[in-house]
Motif scaffolding. Structure first.
Motif, PDB file in Angstrom:
ATOM      1  N   ALA A 114      -5.283   0.181   1.356  1.00  0.00           N
ATOM      2  CA  ALA A 114      -5.811  -0.413   0.124  1.00  0.00           C
ATOM      3  C   ALA A 114      -4.708  -0.568  -0.923  1.00  0.00           C
ATOM      4  O   ALA A 114      -4.655  -1.586  -1.649  1.00  0.00           O
ATOM      5  CB  ALA A 114      -6.940   0.445  -0.416  1.00  0.00           C
ATOM      6  N   TYR A 115      -3.819   0.415  -1.014  1.00  0.00           N
ATOM      7  CA  TYR A 115      -2.728   0.357  -1.978  1.00  0.00           C
ATOM      8  C   TYR A 115      -1.807  -0.838  -1.709  1.00  0.00           C
ATOM      9  O   TYR A 115      -1.415  -1.558  -2.647  1.00  0.00           O
ATOM     10  CB  TYR A 115      -1.923   1.660  -1.938  1.00  0.00           C
ATOM     11  CG  TYR A 115      -0.651   1.640  -2.737  1.00  0.00           C
ATOM     12  CD1 TYR A 115      -0.675   1.755  -4.119  1.00  0.00           C
ATOM     13  CD2 TYR A 115       0.579   1.488  -2.108  1.00  0.00           C
ATOM     14  CE1 TYR A 115       0.498   1.723  -4.870  1.00  0.00           C
ATOM     15  CE2 TYR A 115       1.747   1.456  -2.845  1.00  0.00           C
ATOM     16  CZ  TYR A 115       1.711   1.577  -4.219  1.00  0.00           C
ATOM     17  OH  TYR A 115       2.866   1.537  -4.945  1.00  0.00           O
ATOM     18  N   LEU A 116      -1.471  -1.069  -0.451  1.00  0.00           N
ATOM     19  CA  LEU A 116      -0.567  -2.166  -0.115  1.00  0.00           C
ATOM     20  C   LEU A 116      -1.152  -3.529  -0.492  1.00  0.00           C
ATOM     21  O   LEU A 116      -0.405  -4.468  -0.791  1.00  0.00           O
ATOM     22  CB  LEU A 116      -0.223  -2.128   1.374  1.00  0.00           C
ATOM     23  CG  LEU A 116       0.597  -0.933   1.837  1.00  0.00           C
ATOM     24  CD1 LEU A 116       0.844  -0.995   3.340  1.00  0.00           C
ATOM     25  CD2 LEU A 116       1.910  -0.850   1.089  1.00  0.00           C
ATOM     26  N   LYS A 117      -2.462  -3.624  -0.478  1.00  0.00           N
ATOM     27  CA  LYS A 117      -3.106  -4.888  -0.850  1.00  0.00           C
ATOM     28  C   LYS A 117      -2.942  -5.204  -2.330  1.00  0.00           C
ATOM     29  O   LYS A 117      -3.114  -6.347  -2.738  1.00  0.00           O
ATOM     30  CB  LYS A 117      -4.590  -4.844  -0.491  1.00  0.00           C
ATOM     31  CG  LYS A 117      -4.855  -4.937   1.014  1.00  0.00           C
ATOM     32  CD  LYS A 117      -6.352  -5.016   1.283  1.00  0.00           C
ATOM     33  CE  LYS A 117      -6.622  -5.246   2.765  1.00  0.00           C
ATOM     34  NZ  LYS A 117      -8.083  -5.375   3.049  1.00  0.00           N
ATOM     35  N   THR A 118      -2.645  -4.170  -3.117  1.00  0.00           N
ATOM     36  CA  THR A 118      -2.495  -4.393  -4.555  1.00  0.00           C
ATOM     37  C   THR A 118      -1.089  -4.833  -4.940  1.00  0.00           C
ATOM     38  O   THR A 118      -0.850  -5.220  -6.088  1.00  0.00           O
ATOM     39  CB  THR A 118      -2.833  -3.104  -5.330  1.00  0.00           C
ATOM     40  OG1 THR A 118      -1.826  -2.096  -5.062  1.00  0.00           O
ATOM     41  CG2 THR A 118      -4.206  -2.577  -4.950  1.00  0.00           C
TER      42      THR A 118
END
Length: 337
Positions: free
Chosen positions: A332-336
């Motif tokens: 989820a973090y990488l998507k941000t």
């Protein structure tokens, strides 16, 4: 660079996280300082409460991360913060730029020789839980008698002990002592086995049944009281002094083998890594999560996540669950970015 996820620590937390990240479409880079994967669980014989094989669990995890890039016998020697990630230099000379890091460096066991009253390293027949696990797994250990008649287990060695600078509960020691006592009885059915404890903390699924089973089916005797002194007799046996706090009576008995349940403490070997990454430690010395209720797998630094016993003592199911959670959080973090 956004595809680069570095996992530091190749125990069951690191391997489970790598497996989950592979399933999410990433190719994680797993860095382990030891020559093999598996961490502490890789040294265990059986897992509580079902007495399943630890080796089978580790082998299964190894087989499920074949797509990851794995560096064994490797350490992170420097780390620099970048605008959108981290630059890591490894002991093999490789430099990796990563958008996310997972710290899964685990724990270490309390050094039992610091508790001088128990005689570890002084008396031949005093060993630790780790020594006994090695022996269960096939290692030779001349300290363990061929046919012990009396075996004692001392709980909370170096945990819940302010004098040892560790007031925290190690969480897994009670269940581990019960497991090892059962394994001793399976190998030596006629041996008398005693567990000396302060109080039993058996909170996990089936743990209470495990405890009842040890008493009912294996005749393991539980004595509520702390061992105060261990000495050696002229014929090489151990003389143990303790107090049964339930009856209020002092005890003195001879044992053929004494097993010290060394507690779980922070992994001091990663102190330099902690400093390089600017990570905080909690009051117990373990790494501090951003939030102890809602964000246990997150650190206070962007893009750095935790899994397993680097933040405190964990059972195997807790460690596996945290690793999966951390993998999802990283995804989820990488998507941000």
């Amino acid at each position: 660079m956004h595809d680069n996820i570095v996992i530091i620590g190749g125990g069951i937390a690191g391997m489970e996280a790598a497996k989950a990240l592979l399933a999410l479409g990433h190719t994680p880079i797993l860095i382990e300082s030891a020559p093999t994967l598996g961490g502490h669980v890789g040294r265990w014989h059986k897992l509580f409460p079902d007495l399943t094989s630890a080796r089978e669990l580790v082998a299964r995890l190894r087989s499920e991360i074949v797509g990851a890039n794995i560096f064994l016998g490797t350490q992170v020697i420097s780390m620099n913060r970048l605008a959108d990630g981290y630059s890591l230099k490894l002991s093999n000379g490789i430099v990796i730029n990563a958008s996310a890091l997972l710290i899964s460096t685990g724990f270490k066991l309390f050094e039992a020789d610091r508790k001088e009253e128990y005689g570890y390293g002084v008396y031949d027949r005093v060993i630790t839980n780790a020594d006994l696990e090695d022996w269960f797994s096939g290692a030779d250990d001349a300290r363990i008698p061929q046919q012990p008649q009396t075996v004692g287990f001392v709980h909370c060695v170096g945990s819940r002990d302010l004098k040892a600078c560790n007031g925290q509960c190690s969480k897994v020691c009670c269940a581990t002592a019960i497991k090892q006592a059962i394994e001793i009885k399976e190998r030596f059915p006629f041996a008398r086995v005693y567990c000396f404890y302060m109080d039993l903390r058996l909170f996990g699924k089936k743990y209470e049944d495990f405890y009842v089973n040890a008493q009912r089916d294996y005749a393991v005797q539980f004595i509520r009281g702390r061992v105060s002194e261990v000495s050696e007799t002229i014929d090489g046996h151990l003389q143990v002094k303790a107090e049964d706090t339930l009856s209020g009576k002092p005890l003195k008995m001879q044992l053929d083998l004494l097993v010290l349940m060394a507690g779980v403490v922070r992994n001091t070997a990663v102190q330099e890594l902690t400093s390089m990454a600017g990570l905080e430690t909690d009051s117990d010395g373990f790494l501090r999560s951003r939030d102890n209720e809602y964000a246990v797998v997150e650190s206070g630094q962007p893009g750095i996540f935790y899994a397993g016993a680097c933040t405190g003592p964990k059972t195997v199911p807790e460690t596996i669950a945290e690793a999966r959670s951390a993998a999802l959080s990283i995804h989820a973090y990488l998507k941000t970015l």
